[in-house]
Design an enzyme around this catalytic site. Sequence first.
Site, PDB file in Angstrom:
ATOM      1  CD  GLU A 161      -1.367   7.450  -6.902  1.00  0.00           C
ATOM      2  OE1 GLU A 161      -0.563   6.490  -6.730  1.00  0.00           O
ATOM      3  OE2 GLU A 161      -1.044   8.650  -6.764  1.00  0.00           O
ATOM      4  CD  GLU A 166       0.423  14.739  -6.251  1.00  0.00           C
ATOM      5  OE1 GLU A 166       1.299  14.096  -5.645  1.00  0.00           O
ATOM      6  OE2 GLU A 166       0.083  14.490  -7.433  1.00  0.00           O
TER       7      GLU A 166
END
Length: 273
Positions: A161, A166
């Site tokens: 990932e 974010e």
Amino acid sequence: MKKLTHMLTALFLFAMFLACKKEATHQIANADQSSSLLKTNAVSWVNVIPANSFNSFSTYWNNLYPWGSDHNGSARMRAENISVSGDVLTLTSGPSGSVGNSSSSPYLAIHYYSGTIYAKTVPVVDDSWPKWHFKGEFQCPSQTGTWPAFWVTGATSWPPESDFMEFKGSTTCWTNTYKNASGGWSSVGTTISSPANWHTYSVYMTKTNATDVSIEYWIDGSLKSTQTGANFVGKGLNIIIDYQMEGSSGTPGPTGTSSMSARNVIVEKSATL
């Protein structure tokens, strides 16, 4: 007369000297420019997802997550919460009422309906395409309970990932990699001034050996972090833009509707390093 002839000869020679010097300077400048162009063109990019892809949404993108409507927050994703206007994607979240719990760990109660999309292209860093570039412009909410992100995750397994962008209920933009060389997370937080304005988030992912990649995280043209992604090579990656809620972004979330927007999202690959 003889003196005048000497003076004219001296002036002629001086003029010739200046002309030669100018030509030499011009040649050096051209050489420097050629060198710069060689460096710029050393990486030849092949476009995979163009900047106007949202105008041809069904060609490049799918609704929801690759695995369905639920993930690790309190929002359930629906196509009704996804809209495109003028090549700008908007994902809108609003209260859902009581509709049960998420089907994904940690199985939070669903409080919102929201929107998520993922790309039909599945990048793979390998010998054929050892370098990839991911970039987009985003407007992101930052209040408690909002969780917008632009990221990739393993298409057939997790890890790998890489979180390109974010926000978790604050003005800190997190850039994260799992797993790193030590087998865990690498995370760097950058405070963004007015994240609800347009900002550019860009990532270069480059094969460094048989298993690992180097990941450069850029924000608004400035390099913020370089992290190692262990065991990324040869793994298909799902590209996701999602507007999740609560969970790691805190509770309670907004009582009304809120949204994130994206534009000029591009994906490129290169056969050269």
